[in-house]
Enzyme design. Sequence first.
Site, PDB file in Angstrom:
ATOM      1  N   LYS A 184     -80.340 -60.801 -20.288  1.00 49.60           N
ATOM      2  CA  LYS A 184     -79.723 -62.078 -20.588  1.00 49.60           C
ATOM      3  C   LYS A 184     -78.340 -62.124 -20.109  1.00 49.60           C
ATOM      4  O   LYS A 184     -77.554 -61.714 -20.308  1.00 49.60           O
ATOM      5  CB  LYS A 184     -79.595 -62.205 -22.209  1.00 49.60           C
ATOM      6  CG  LYS A 184     -79.758 -63.626 -22.927  1.00 49.60           C
ATOM      7  CD  LYS A 184     -78.406 -64.670 -22.300  1.00 49.60           C
ATOM      8  CE  LYS A 184     -76.935 -63.949 -22.985  1.00 49.60           C
ATOM      9  NZ  LYS A 184     -76.072 -64.960 -22.677  1.00 49.60           N
ATOM     10  N   GLY A 238     -69.057 -56.717 -22.059  1.00 47.18           N
ATOM     11  CA  GLY A 238     -68.304 -57.950 -22.546  1.00 47.18           C
ATOM     12  C   GLY A 238     -67.261 -57.571 -23.350  1.00 47.18           C
ATOM     13  O   GLY A 238     -66.457 -56.373 -23.255  1.00 47.18           O
ATOM     14  N   SER A 239     -67.111 -58.266 -24.367  1.00 44.08           N
ATOM     15  CA  SER A 239     -65.718 -58.029 -25.291  1.00 44.08           C
ATOM     16  C   SER A 239     -66.126 -57.110 -26.214  1.00 44.08           C
ATOM     17  O   SER A 239     -67.238 -56.984 -26.516  1.00 44.08           O
ATOM     18  CB  SER A 239     -65.423 -59.558 -25.997  1.00 44.08           C
ATOM     19  OG  SER A 239     -66.233 -59.881 -27.034  1.00 44.08           O
ATOM     20  N   THR A 240     -64.930 -56.443 -26.709  1.00 47.48           N
ATOM     21  CA  THR A 240     -65.048 -55.685 -27.645  1.00 47.48           C
ATOM     22  C   THR A 240     -65.650 -55.873 -29.020  1.00 47.48           C
ATOM     23  O   THR A 240     -66.472 -55.224 -29.877  1.00 47.48           O
ATOM     24  CB  THR A 240     -63.783 -54.871 -27.917  1.00 47.48           C
ATOM     25  OG1 THR A 240     -63.161 -54.054 -26.700  1.00 47.48           O
ATOM     26  CG2 THR A 240     -63.724 -53.787 -29.012  1.00 47.48           C
ATOM     27  N   GLY A 243     -69.017 -56.427 -28.607  1.00 45.53           N
ATOM     28  CA  GLY A 243     -69.805 -55.028 -28.581  1.00 45.53           C
ATOM     29  C   GLY A 243     -70.003 -54.112 -29.753  1.00 45.53           C
ATOM     30  O   GLY A 243     -70.664 -53.563 -30.117  1.00 45.53           O
ATOM     31  N   GLU A 260     -69.795 -51.274 -22.282  1.00 40.04           N
ATOM     32  CA  GLU A 260     -68.894 -51.275 -21.301  1.00 40.04           C
ATOM     33  C   GLU A 260     -67.814 -52.624 -21.607  1.00 40.04           C
ATOM     34  O   GLU A 260     -68.260 -53.581 -21.505  1.00 40.04           O
ATOM     35  CB  GLU A 260     -69.167 -51.355 -19.781  1.00 40.04           C
ATOM     36  CG  GLU A 260     -68.130 -51.033 -18.936  1.00 40.04           C
ATOM     37  CD  GLU A 260     -67.302 -52.146 -18.458  1.00 40.04           C
ATOM     38  OE1 GLU A 260     -66.048 -52.301 -18.924  1.00 40.04           O
ATOM     39  OE2 GLU A 260     -67.847 -53.139 -17.650  1.00 40.04           O
ATOM     40  N   CYS A 294     -62.419 -56.062 -16.430  1.00 43.58           N
ATOM     41  CA  CYS A 294     -62.157 -55.309 -17.502  1.00 43.58           C
ATOM     42  C   CYS A 294     -61.028 -54.418 -17.316  1.00 43.58           C
ATOM     43  O   CYS A 294     -60.604 -53.967 -18.272  1.00 43.58           O
ATOM     44  CB  CYS A 294     -63.566 -55.045 -18.017  1.00 43.58           C
ATOM     45  SG  CYS A 294     -64.472 -53.997 -16.882  1.00 43.58           S
ATOM     46  N   GLU A 393     -56.536 -57.993 -24.821  1.00 41.72           N
ATOM     47  CA  GLU A 393     -56.990 -58.563 -23.323  1.00 41.72           C
ATOM     48  C   GLU A 393     -56.884 -60.049 -23.222  1.00 41.72           C
ATOM     49  O   GLU A 393     -57.644 -60.661 -23.712  1.00 41.72           O
ATOM     50  CB  GLU A 393     -58.325 -58.038 -23.354  1.00 41.72           C
ATOM     51  CG  GLU A 393     -58.927 -58.053 -21.940  1.00 41.72           C
ATOM     52  CD  GLU A 393     -60.392 -57.617 -21.741  1.00 41.72           C
ATOM     53  OE1 GLU A 393     -60.575 -56.946 -20.694  1.00 41.72           O
ATOM     54  OE2 GLU A 393     -61.317 -57.808 -22.757  1.00 41.72           O
TER      55      GLU A 393
END
Length: 500
Positions: A184, A238-240, A243, A260, A294, A393
Amino acid sequence: MSQTDDDYEYDLFVDGAFRPGASGDRIDVSFPYDGTVWATVPRGTATDVDRAVAAARDAFEGPWSEFGGSERRRVLDQIADAIDAHTEELAELETRQNGKLVREMRGQMESLSDWYRYYGGLAEDLGGRTIPVENKSETGGMLAYTRKEPLGVVGAITPWNSPLMLTTWKLAPALAAGNTFVHKPSEETPVSALRFAELVAQHTDLPDGVYNVVPGHGTEAGAALVDHEGVDKLAFTGSTTVGRDIASAAGERLIPVTLELGGKSPNIVFESADLENAVNGVVKGIFAATGQTCVAGSRVFVHESIHDEFVDAFTERAADVTLGNPLDPETQMGPVAFRDQWETVRSYVERGAEEGATVAFGGDRPDDLPGECFIEPTVLVDVDNDMTVAREEIFGPVASVIPFADEDEVVDLANDTDYGLAAGVWTEDMRQANRLVERIDAGMVWVNEYRAVSHKVPFGGYKDSGIGRENGAEALDEYVQTKSVWYDQSGDVSDPFSLG
């Protein structure tokens, strides 16, 4: 897929062919430089994901299961050859999606084949080990060995900042290990993934259903993929925040996950550093890729004895950065990938000023460029490590410069973050560099360099920056499971109530 002049219209890629989406709804893809829409893709749904997972399962249990390591290597080499033959096209597609420099995207595309060839070699050598165990009796003994086996269907979700590179970091080891794949891509950058799938179908012997692409929104297609009972492994960049949700879903189903995630990486400049080299490295760490990486070195720690000199040189370099059309090879920094992200970046600059930071350079949208997504390279000074701009971030070209007095202080400051993805150290004192490498809580540390990556070197972070590793031999371990096998060679099971 159909193409008219410069306009692309793609369908889903499922079971080796392009197929219409179940909903009939479509997503526009625009060029961040000027906002023009140049492609459309289906808005994938749970129904589409279900079809893709079913195709991947059939391929895993069917034709792909017949491909041994040497045959998988041959296919991975074919993928590498297809990429090498289409690097210019793929690079342009990447740039037209996310606005990153075509020269950076070309560099990424030129190196991608290395990943497939590298993991092809590992596929050919993939195996377990023989383990010595105690003899069971005088007439014979035990033989024990392990097998490395694929997990099954991998569900992968990738972001918009380096679409094909971050896909490759997952796909190459997954295929090498014998898994199948449902991808995706980001709804902002789906075109290169669909074109890549088309090239794989046209130029390789990869069986239908092994690689499937379902574009769509994260809340729809992405959520359906994460929650699908037919998926055996999840891989996400992607973003934490997202995640954590994916890790929670994987935990509920007890399936492995590679994450990651974000970073707030320190880039540390000591007084012994070559100043010009360090300034160039800090520019590379935060303004290259428009800060949309990142590993961006967004917290720039500078020894107080050279702080002012560094800031002067750094702001001068920021002022010299050439903004413009990312398809122009002379451009040094392109736009932010889309308007919502531009607004996010701009809000952080404003928040920094409200909290006491000073904008030494940049922070605004240039008046002489088209579209709504350009922002100047931005240097913030008078920043404290507790300010929002130093904690969260930003994912844009915004550097926070923070002075420090000594080595112990900067280690504490560098580690005072929820993240732990990467770090940079600029010093000519190699003993000092070695001390910092050991003391900094980060999965990757560059010394007198920044943003270097290789297919051979593991990539991943500590703390909130993720779980698992991509790249290197370590990545292959993320896509296999270990089976232990015992053989009794004695023919003597004399005590059924003993262990062993």
